[in-house]
Design a protein around this motif. Structure first.
Motif, PDB file in Angstrom:
ATOM      1  N   GLY A 173       2.509   1.750  -3.339  1.00 11.88           N
ATOM      2  CA  GLY A 173       1.588   1.900  -4.454  1.00 11.88           C
ATOM      3  C   GLY A 173       1.491   0.678  -5.332  1.00 11.88           C
TER       4      GLY A 173
ATOM      5  N   SER B  35       1.630   7.318  -0.474  1.00 15.93           N
ATOM      6  CA  SER B  35       0.290   6.932  -0.849  1.00 15.93           C
ATOM      7  C   SER B  35      -0.692   8.047  -0.541  1.00 15.93           C
TER       8      SER B  35
ATOM      9  N   GLU C  57      -3.642  -1.172  -4.476  1.00 15.53           N
ATOM     10  CA  GLU C  57      -4.502  -0.036  -4.154  1.00 15.53           C
ATOM     11  C   GLU C  57      -4.849  -0.077  -2.667  1.00 15.53           C
ATOM     12  N   THR C  58      -4.679   1.046  -2.034  1.00 13.22           N
ATOM     13  CA  THR C  58      -4.884   1.097  -0.596  1.00 13.22           C
ATOM     14  C   THR C  58      -6.374   1.144  -0.284  1.00 13.22           C
TER      15      THR C  58
ATOM     16  N   ARG D  63      -6.195   3.661   4.728  1.00 17.15           N
ATOM     17  CA  ARG D  63      -5.522   4.908   4.357  1.00 17.15           C
ATOM     18  C   ARG D  63      -5.062   5.716   5.563  1.00 17.15           C
TER      19      ARG D  63
ATOM     20  N   SER E  41      -9.770   1.922   1.699  1.00 17.79           N
ATOM     21  CA  SER E  41     -10.124   3.157   2.406  1.00 17.79           C
ATOM     22  C   SER E  41      -9.902   3.026   3.904  1.00 17.79           C
TER      23      SER E  41
ATOM     24  N   CYS F  88       0.836  -1.209   0.000  1.00 14.01           N
ATOM     25  CA  CYS F  88       0.000   0.000   0.000  1.00 14.01           C
ATOM     26  C   CYS F  88       0.863   1.248   0.000  1.00 14.01           C
TER      27      CYS F  88
END
Lengths: 289, 542
Positions: B526, B542, B529-530, B535, B532, B523
């Motif tokens: 990259g 990222s 995809e991180t 995050r 939500s 993550c």
């Protein structure tokens, strides 16, 4: 115990009933012949008996050594059969050959007869080691007389079951004689089945084992005794004291020094050799002290 | 099988046997380390390069204060402490923390801890600050360097100005001391106007001249005194001859006059010769008095020669003059003789009066000449003191002048020329982050895990596996004299394989930890995809 004593002129104890095996006559070995090849390639032997055709008067089950009668033997996964290892690892064959050579040298020097294969617990490869030592001794070039493999474990009766099947003599308590000397499919190897629990050869009568070994020693120059697990079965402690020499079987990574000491007890001086099963590859193969 | 391969196999077997002891701690530490490093924000390093220059006389001229003449390595040895002085660090506190108190010691210490000093070579070092904002890092380190240079320059200007003021005061004192000695010397000169050493030659010359003049006067008086009896004697002898016509038996007037001149000149010549002889006994011919006496003797010898010539001429004229006019001439001659005698007497008196006056003047000159050594000694002391004061004054004025030049130089010159530090490259906001070193964090976690695993391995061998028989050597000492052979296990024995649940649990834990680590790093980098929900845990790229 008097090690390697000649047959006692005294009559055998009453409860010891030893009957010579009614097997075919063993061909006289040619002493001084060319060197014996390693057991790793025993198929080259010409004087091997016909496999799976050896039968005893007692109707014993044949041993499953048809494919490679001269190979080393291993205990099957269920512990009920002996299976052949036609192409054993060279290190394994070397180990057994060296131990056999040591036994022959010691027997020749000290006029020994009986050798016990002991271990602390079950599952350390003791029975397979005893069988393979008997096989190697039976195939030894220049051997005089036959080799007797003794099933000393009256509780498990592993060797008796392996060579005679589940209905081994004495297992059912019927009128069959016990223990008995029977022939096997192995070269020059006879088997003495295990006694029954109510027999005279129990933990309560070590003198009976001594007298028996003395009597058998007159007929067999090499007696290999598969002793019960010393720390599991009290009879193992008795047999450990009764045999003249000891071969200890241990398992690398499982046996401990403490257990080995307990297994040998006061008989450490009688240990002729140690077979370390499951040693890591590349380790030492022998160590003299 | 070679020994090396056997060793490798043995080690590999041992490592595989103890795999969970090492793998579990490593994985357990690696996962939280990965979660921690992906949360760390990127940091930026702003750096300023500063070179050290030796402030020496060749660069700034004679205005350099000697105490600043350090070698570059000496300057570099103290550069770090000088840069990190509290006034310099306090200048960048408002940049790093806008609400921070620049006077707070704890705040200053925090700011000082963020400054990294790196020496590069023997004459260069750099200052750097790490911050999450590249612009703030560059501004902070530039502010620190500006404050450092300005404070260094101000300190040097203060030192130079103090030195200038002190040297100017010392120059004023030196001037006052010189003026005082000069006034004393002038007063001494005024107090001893006639006995100054520079008048020694004049006085000596005057004294010699007066003595010479006095001697001439005495000679004149002596000559006149001697001529008066001669004139009287001549007059007595000449009176009878004048009444008779003695013819050529008597001398004519011209002859007598010439004879008289010859006599007086001869007498003066004899006296001068005697004086010359006396002087030659005392002095050499180069002595001025001897020279004067020689000149006088030569003069008198000339007069004697001329007098003889006149006498011969008079005799010739007398022989030729036989007239009666001789008598009248005699009478006139007598009158002339009387007048001549009177003049001789008057001249003698005048000469003696002049001698007395000259003697008085000579005595005065002798007194002045005797006082000159004492006056010269005192004047020499005053002159020595004056020269010393003058040199002191000149030196002080020179030093003050240099100090003024130095002060002007340090006040107006480029700071790089005066403080010994030159900013080679100012900090600019960095584009790429310099940290944190996430690889180092992860490697440290792995190393720490391996260390913990080794410690557990050692503890297990020490307290758990010490008794386990691992190879033939472990049995050799228990069964002395026995042959120990090690063989692989034949077939699959009835012994059950132990520790299967351990493999299951440890393997699952390691897989989970490795998965968490890979997920966090993926993550952050990259690669994936991180989500939500993840995050908030990821900072930086990222």
């Amino acid at each position: 115990m008097s090690a390697g004593a000649p047959p006692d002129p005294d009559p055998a104890p009453e409860h010891v009933l030893v009957t010579p095996p009614p097997v075919e006559a063993e061909p006289v070995p040619d002493v001084g012949a060319r060197p014996e090849p390693a057991p790793a390639a025993p198929s080259s032997r010409e004087d091997a008996p016909p496999p799976s055709t050896v039968s005893t008067p007692y109707g014993l089950a044949p041993v499953d050594v048809d494919a490679a009668p001269a190979a080393l033997l291993a205990v099957s996964a269920d512990g009920a059969r002996l299976v052949a290892t036609p192409q054993p690892e060279a290190r394994t064959a070397d180990g057994y050959l060296r131990m056999t050579a040591r036994i022959l040298l010691e027997f020749q020097k000290q006029d020994l007869r009986s050798i016990g294969v002991v271990s602390a617990y079950e599952g350390e490869g003791r029975t397979a080691a005893a069988v393979n030592l008997a096989v190697c001794l039976g195939r030894a070039k220049g051997r005089v007389g036959r080799v007797l493999l003794v099933d000393g474990d009256a509780r498990r009766r592993a060797l008796s079951k392996m060579f005679c099947g589940p209905d081994a003599p004495g297992a059912d308590g019927e009128g069959r004689p016990h223990p008995m000397l029977i022939g096997t499919a192995l070269d020059g190897v006879d088997l003495m089945t295990a006694p029954v629990l109510d027999d005279g050869l129990t933990v309560t009568s070590p003198a009976a084992w001594i007298a028996t070994f003395r009597e058998l020693g007159a007929m067999y120059p090499h007696i290999v005794v598969d002793c019960p697990a010393v720390l599991e079965n009290p009879e193992g402690m008795v047999l450990r004291e009764c045999v003249q020499q000891i071969v200890l079987v241990a398992r690398a990574g499982a046996s401990t020094r403490t257990l080995v000491r307990k297994t040998l007890g006061q008989t450490a001086a009688k240990v002729l050799g140690v077979i370390l099963n499951g040693a890591p590859p590349g380790g030492a193969t022998e160590a003299w002290r | 099988m070679s020994g090396l391969s056997a060793l490798v196999r043995k080690v590999a077997a041992a490592a595989f046997e103890r795999r969970w002891i090492f793998a579990v701690p490593v994985a357990t530490l690696l996962a939280p380390a990965a979660l921690y490093v992906v949360r760390l924000p990127d940091t930026y390093t702003a750096r300023v390069g500063i070179s050290v220059r030796q402030v020496n006389a060749e660069r700034v001229g004679v205005a350099l204060p000697t105490m600043q003449d350090f070698r570059p390595e000496q300057i570099l040895a103290t550069a770090r402490d000088r840069v990190l002085q509290a006034p310099n660090v306090a200048a960048m506190v408002p940049v790093l923390w806008p609400k921070g108190n620049p006077k707070d010691d704890w705040t200053i210490e925090r700011a000082r801890a963020r400054v990294m000093y790196d020496q590069a070579g023997d004459a260069r070092f750099s200052l750097s600050i790490v911050d999450t904002s590249p612009a703030r890092a560059a501004e902070a380190v530039n502010t620190l360097v500006d404050a450092f240079i300005e404070n260094e320059r101000a300190a040097r200007v203060a030192v130079v100005e103090r030195r200038r003021d002190f040297l100017e005061a010392e120059a004023g004192k030196a001037r006052e001391a010189f003026d005082a000695v000069l006034a004393e010397k002038d007063a001494f000169r005024r107090a001893h106007p006639d006995t100054m050493p520079d008048q020694r030659e004049t006085i000596t010359s005057d004294l010699h001249r007066i003595e010479q003049e006095m001697r001439e006067r005495e000679n004149d008086a002596q000559r006149n005194r001697l001529m008066v009896p001669e004139v009287d004697k001549w007059m007595k002898s000449a009176v009878p001859a004048a009444g008779t016509d003695a013819g050529r038996a008597s001398l004519s007037a011209d002859e007598q006059m010439a004879q008289l001149k010859l006599t007086s000149a001869q007498a003066a010549l004899d006296q001068a010769s005697r004086q010359l002889a006396e002087l030659r006994v005392k002095y050499t011919d180069s002595y001025d008095r001897v020279q004067l006496a020689l000149a006088q003797v030569q003069l008198l010898e000339g007069q004697v020669t001329r007098a003889k010539d006149e006498l011969d001429a008079a005799k010739k004229r007398a022989d030729a003059d036989t007239s009666s006019r001789r008598r009248a001439d005699n009478q006139e001659l007598m009158a002339s003789m009387r007048t001549f005698r009177d003049s001789l007497v008057a001249e003698e008196k005048a000469a003696r009066a002049a001698v007395d006056e000259l003697r008085a003047r000579a005595a005065d000159l002798s007194r002045r000449l005797g006082e000159i050594p004492a006056t010269a000694d005192a004047l020499r002391k005053l002159q020595t003191a004056l020269e010393g004061a003058d040199q002191t004054r000149l030196r002080a004025e020179e030093a003050a002048r240099n100090a003024r030049v130095a002060a002007d130089f340090y006040r107006n010159a480029d700071p790089a020329e005066t403080v010994g530090f030159a900013v080679e490259s100012r900090a600019i906001p960095p584009v790429s982050p310099s940290g944190p070193s996430r690889t180092r964090w992860l490697a440290s976690a792995v190393a720490l895990g391996l260390g913990i695993g080794y410690g557990l391995h050692v503890l297990r061998r020490r307290y758990v596996d010490e008794d386990v028989v691992a190879d033939a050597d472990d049995l050799a000492d228990l069964v002395p004299g026995a042959l120990v052979v090690s063989v692989p296990m034949l077939g699959a024995g009835p012994a059950r394989r132990r520790g299967a649940w351990v493999d299951l649990v440890c393997g699952a834990w390691v897989v989970v930890c490795i998965g968490v680590t890979a997920f966090a790093l993926g993550c952050h980098r990259g690669w994936i995809e991180t989500p939500s929900w993840f995050r908030p845990f990821v900072a930086g790229r990222s």
